[in-house]
Motif scaffolding. Sequence first.
Motif, PDB file in Angstrom:
ATOM      1  N   GLN A 110       0.797  -1.226   0.031  1.00 16.34           N
ATOM      2  CA  GLN A 110       0.163   0.165  -0.103  1.00 16.34           C
ATOM      3  C   GLN A 110       0.929   1.202   0.113  1.00 16.34           C
ATOM      4  O   GLN A 110       0.430   2.301  -0.101  1.00 16.34           O
ATOM      5  CB  GLN A 110      -0.882  -0.137   1.295  1.00 16.34           C
ATOM      6  CG  GLN A 110      -2.209   1.030   1.395  1.00 16.34           C
ATOM      7  CD  GLN A 110      -3.140   0.722   0.490  1.00 16.34           C
ATOM      8  OE1 GLN A 110      -3.504  -0.689   0.206  1.00 16.34           O
ATOM      9  NE2 GLN A 110      -4.183   1.617   0.003  1.00 16.34           N
ATOM     10  N   ASP A 111       2.139   1.401   0.394  1.00 20.20           N
ATOM     11  CA  ASP A 111       2.844   2.360   0.417  1.00 20.20           C
ATOM     12  C   ASP A 111       3.953   2.784  -1.033  1.00 20.20           C
ATOM     13  O   ASP A 111       4.441   3.610  -0.959  1.00 20.20           O
ATOM     14  CB  ASP A 111       3.843   2.105   1.514  1.00 20.20           C
ATOM     15  CG  ASP A 111       4.599   3.485   1.901  1.00 20.20           C
ATOM     16  OD1 ASP A 111       3.872   4.508   1.933  1.00 20.20           O
ATOM     17  OD2 ASP A 111       5.658   3.502   2.099  1.00 20.20           O
ATOM     18  N   SER A 112       3.139   2.249  -1.950  1.00 24.40           N
ATOM     19  CA  SER A 112       3.963   2.227  -3.285  1.00 24.40           C
ATOM     20  C   SER A 112       3.522   3.335  -4.299  1.00 24.40           C
ATOM     21  O   SER A 112       2.236   3.131  -4.478  1.00 24.40           O
ATOM     22  CB  SER A 112       4.208   1.048  -3.923  1.00 24.40           C
ATOM     23  OG  SER A 112       4.917   1.162  -5.221  1.00 24.40           O
ATOM     24  N   ASN A 113       4.149   4.449  -4.452  1.00 24.86           N
ATOM     25  CA  ASN A 113       3.555   5.630  -5.264  1.00 24.86           C
ATOM     26  C   ASN A 113       4.760   6.149  -5.914  1.00 24.86           C
ATOM     27  O   ASN A 113       5.505   6.987  -5.106  1.00 24.86           O
ATOM     28  CB  ASN A 113       2.704   6.497  -4.609  1.00 24.86           C
ATOM     29  CG  ASN A 113       2.191   7.359  -5.588  1.00 24.86           C
ATOM     30  OD1 ASN A 113       2.457   8.060  -6.568  1.00 24.86           O
ATOM     31  ND2 ASN A 113       1.221   8.199  -4.866  1.00 24.86           N
ATOM     32  N   SER A 114       5.027   5.975  -7.321  1.00 24.37           N
ATOM     33  CA  SER A 114       6.292   6.728  -7.685  1.00 24.37           C
ATOM     34  C   SER A 114       6.257   7.970  -7.890  1.00 24.37           C
ATOM     35  O   SER A 114       7.082   8.613  -8.231  1.00 24.37           O
ATOM     36  CB  SER A 114       6.466   5.761  -9.165  1.00 24.37           C
ATOM     37  OG  SER A 114       5.434   6.124 -10.176  1.00 24.37           O
ATOM     38  N   ALA A 115       5.002   8.627  -7.938  1.00 21.80           N
ATOM     39  CA  ALA A 115       4.915  10.022  -8.228  1.00 21.80           C
ATOM     40  C   ALA A 115       5.406  10.785  -6.911  1.00 21.80           C
ATOM     41  O   ALA A 115       5.533  11.921  -6.908  1.00 21.80           O
ATOM     42  CB  ALA A 115       3.285  10.410  -8.297  1.00 21.80           C
ATOM     43  N   ARG A 116       5.847   9.946  -5.770  1.00 24.77           N
ATOM     44  CA  ARG A 116       6.382  10.899  -4.750  1.00 24.77           C
ATOM     45  C   ARG A 116       8.007  11.296  -5.031  1.00 24.77           C
ATOM     46  O   ARG A 116       8.360  12.196  -4.503  1.00 24.77           O
ATOM     47  CB  ARG A 116       6.390   9.741  -3.693  1.00 24.77           C
ATOM     48  CG  ARG A 116       5.068   9.618  -2.883  1.00 24.77           C
ATOM     49  CD  ARG A 116       5.299   8.558  -1.873  1.00 24.77           C
ATOM     50  NE  ARG A 116       3.953   8.243  -1.360  1.00 24.77           N
ATOM     51  CZ  ARG A 116       3.292   7.074  -0.806  1.00 24.77           C
ATOM     52  NH1 ARG A 116       4.204   6.243  -0.840  1.00 24.77           N
ATOM     53  NH2 ARG A 116       2.322   6.850  -0.403  1.00 24.77           N
TER      54      ARG A 116
END
Length: 424
Positions: A291-297
Motif C-alpha cells: 500500500q505504500d508504493s507510489n512513484s509520483a512521490r
Amino acid sequence: MALPRPSPDHAPSRRSTLGLLGALPLAAGALVAAPGTAEANTAASAGSGRIPQDLRPGGAFDRYLKELADKDQFSGTVTIAHRGRHILARAYGWADKENKVPNKIDTMYALASTSKLFTGLAVVQLVQRGKLKFYDLVSKHLDGLPAQMAQSITVHHLLTHTSGLGDARRPGEKPPPEKIYNSYEEQMAAFWANLRTFELEFTPGTRKAYSSMGYNLLGELVARVSGMSFQDYTRQNIFLPAGMKDSAYYTRRQWLADKRIAHPYMYQKDGTRVDAVRNLDKGSVYGDAGQDSNSARGWMGTGGGNGFSTAPDLVRFAAALQAGKLASRPYTELYVNGKISAKPLKEDTSGSSLRGETFQAYGPVAPTFNNQRIITHGGGAGGISTSWSLYLDTDWTAIILSNYDLQSIEPIIDLERRLITGAR
C-alpha cells in the motif's frame, strides 16, 4: 485463435510481474538473421511479408483489448507496428479522469522501468565514444561509494544486474517508507544516503538480482562522465536523434500540469482507483511495497526509471536503433545481445516449448519466443504498467502503455507474442 481471459482481480507482486514483462523466455545474435538459417526461415514464414489478420483492426488482438477496456481492466495506449508502419493503434480510458481528458494515441505515459532501455543505451554510447569501459570499476568515475562496492562493482555488473545491489535492502527486510521529494537534489541525496548504508547481497558477478538501485547509479555515472545531467544527456543523445519529440524526464509538477501526460490510477483494497499524482499519501495494493508504493512521490525520473514517452515515440526509438542512428552497428549489437542467462522470476509451468531461455543484455532483456529473437523491457509501479518489444527477426514493434496497475498486461503481452511470431 481463442482469446485469453482477462486477468482476475488479484494482486501479483511487482517483482514477479516484471519477471514476465522483462524476462519472457534470449539468445545472443545479430539484429538481422543470416540468410538460409533456421531463424531466418522461421522469421520469413512468421510474418515478414503478409500482415496477420488477427493483428489488423478488428482482429483478435483488437477485440481482446476492447474486451478488457469494456470491463475497465485496461486503460492506456497500444501500438503494433511493422517495419515502422503502424498496423494497429488504439487508446482507451482516461488520462485524467478529474478533467475528463481521454487517453490518445500520442498520450505521454510514465514508463517505470521500461526507461532502463535508455539508461543502458546511454552507457553503451559513452563506451563507444571512449569515455568508459565495460570492465571499468564504477569507482573510477564516481566518488563516494562504500569500500565494498568501490573495490568490486564494474559497469558491466550494473548493466547486467549482477552487482549484488539487488533492490537495495537485505533479503526479507521491508523497504524503507517512501518519502515525498520536492526537488531532484533532495531525491538524489536520499539515494546516496541509502546506498552508503547498504551491504551487497552477493559478490558481484556471481549471481543476478534485478536492481533499480544499480540503474540509478548508472544514471549518476552517465551524468559524471558526460558532464551534463542524466536527463539532458538522454534528451540530446537518444530522444532528439531518434525523433522522439514528446519523450523526456518530466518533473512531478509537469506531470500534474500537462494535460498530455496520463495520470496513474492505483488500485485500492476497496476496489476503487485513485490518482497517484494527486494523492501522494496513497499507494497501490499491487507490488512488493504494498500500500505504500507510489512513484509520483519522486520529483523526477532517474536512471532507474520513470522517463516519459508515447507509443509513436517508442516505435521511433526501435526504428532509430535498427537504423544505427543511436550507436554504431557493433555497439548496437553489444546493446541488444544477451550477456548472461536470466532465469525468469516466475517459471512457466504450462509445458510450452514456445519460450526459450532468457538472457540479460545491456539494458534490454533478450528472450526467444517460438524460435524468434526479441529485445524487450517492461515496467510497473502504482498505476503504471508498460512494455516495449522489438522482434529482431521480423521487424515488428509492440508498445503497451497503461495507466492502470499490473493486473491485465501479462495476457496482452502473451497474445502479442503469439500473434507476431505465428505461434498457435
